[in-house]
Design an enzyme around this catalytic site. Structure first.
Site, PDB file in Angstrom:
ATOM      1  N   HIS A 180      -4.762  -1.832  -4.276  1.00 56.29           N
ATOM      2  CA  HIS A 180      -5.947  -2.313  -3.867  1.00 56.29           C
ATOM      3  C   HIS A 180      -7.100  -1.804  -4.961  1.00 56.29           C
ATOM      4  O   HIS A 180      -8.177  -1.551  -4.395  1.00 56.29           O
ATOM      5  CB  HIS A 180      -6.307  -1.436  -2.617  1.00 56.29           C
TER       6      HIS A 180
ATOM      7  N   SER B 285       0.904  -1.088   0.118  1.00 55.90           N
ATOM      8  CA  SER B 285       0.087   0.138   0.106  1.00 55.90           C
ATOM      9  C   SER B 285       0.937   1.100   0.120  1.00 55.90           C
ATOM     10  O   SER B 285       1.584   1.537  -0.944  1.00 55.90           O
ATOM     11  CB  SER B 285      -1.076  -0.045   1.161  1.00 55.90           C
TER      12      SER B 285
END
Length: 260
Positions: A175, A139
């Site tokens: 994501h 991330s």
């Protein structure tokens, strides 16, 4: 252990479900260790040494303990670089040079970049990357190595970030299957020229780079994908079409089902 050339594994993965712990380390971390072992093990015990860098989550102590538990189960020696409230080691560069993989957790990429730059960690990491220490993360720990992407660092609404470290010459999306607003915004930002060519990952997918070259996408979650977004040649900003290309993804041994 060091890689044979500068190596980054930028991911939307690294953690998998575990029956007793908050999470376990998955095949992506095993790959990072394999990449680091290309020049042979320095540690005579053969135990992989991981440094967890959790700046993006404010060096949250509970999450640090969770990563220690996951590492114990996986057979890794895991330690931390903490920068809050001040560095936990005197010689940051020397300390980090003793690890095989530097793993960067998720959280606020905006805060991560600001704190790293204030401490000179951006320069240190660039030096270690060039020396063959494997840089990896999830991330925010994926976005940071690129030129930019989109972030929720300022609140629930996604906004562009364009001042990444730029070790890699592309933007990054993370994501993209689990957070549905990300991919449409990335398309808009590539079309209007805010972001350049952007490589995107679903949860469980990692992007392997050697030096500044993209090598392959890998996944520890069955069926997860990756894609490249780029503006069509010859189109002006504001009217440009975005070309979207699905990238081949190699499934790693031990990949978990997509719904797990």
């Amino acid at each position: 252990m060091t890689a044979s050339q500068p190596t980054i594994l930028a991911t939307s993965g690294g953690y998998v479900p575990h029956p007793r712990l908050r999470f376990g380390f998955g095949p992506i971390m095993d790959l990072a260790i394999d990449l680091a072992s290309e020049r042979g093990r320095v540690d005579p015990t053969g135990t992989p040494r991981i440094c967890n860098i959790a700046t993006a989550s404010g060096d949250d102590a509970r999450f640090q303990r969770d990563t220690e538990e996951a590492a114990r189960e996986a057979g890794f020696a895991l330690h931390h670089l903490s920068l809050f409230p001040s560095p936990n080691v005197e010689d940051v560069e020397g300390y980090l040079r003793g690890f095989d993989v530097l793993w960067v957790n998720g959280g606020s990429v905006v805060n991560l970049l600001a704190v790293w730059r204030a401490h000179g960690l951006d320069r240190i990491l660039h030096t270690l990357w060039r020396e063959g220490v494997v840089l990896a993360g999830i991330s925010a720990g994926s976005l940071c190595w690129h030129t930019g992407g989109v972030t929720d660092s300022f609140g629930p609404d996604l906004v562009p970030v364009t001042d990444g470290l730029g070790f890699l010459p592309w933007a990054n999306g993370v994501h993209c299957d689990s957070e549905r607003a990300r991919l449409p915004l990335l398309r808009e930002l590539v079309a209007d020229g805010t972001l350049g060519t952007t490589l995107c990952t679903d949860d469980g997918v990692g992007l392997l780079y050697r030096a500044e070259q993209f090598i392959e996408a890998v996944t520890e979650r069955e069926g997860a994908g990756a894609r490249r977004l780029r503006r069509a040649p010859g189109h002006e900003a504001g009217t440009a079409r975005v070309l979207e290309e699905e990238l081949p993804v190699r499934q790693l041994a031990g990949a978990v089902p997509r719904g797990a």
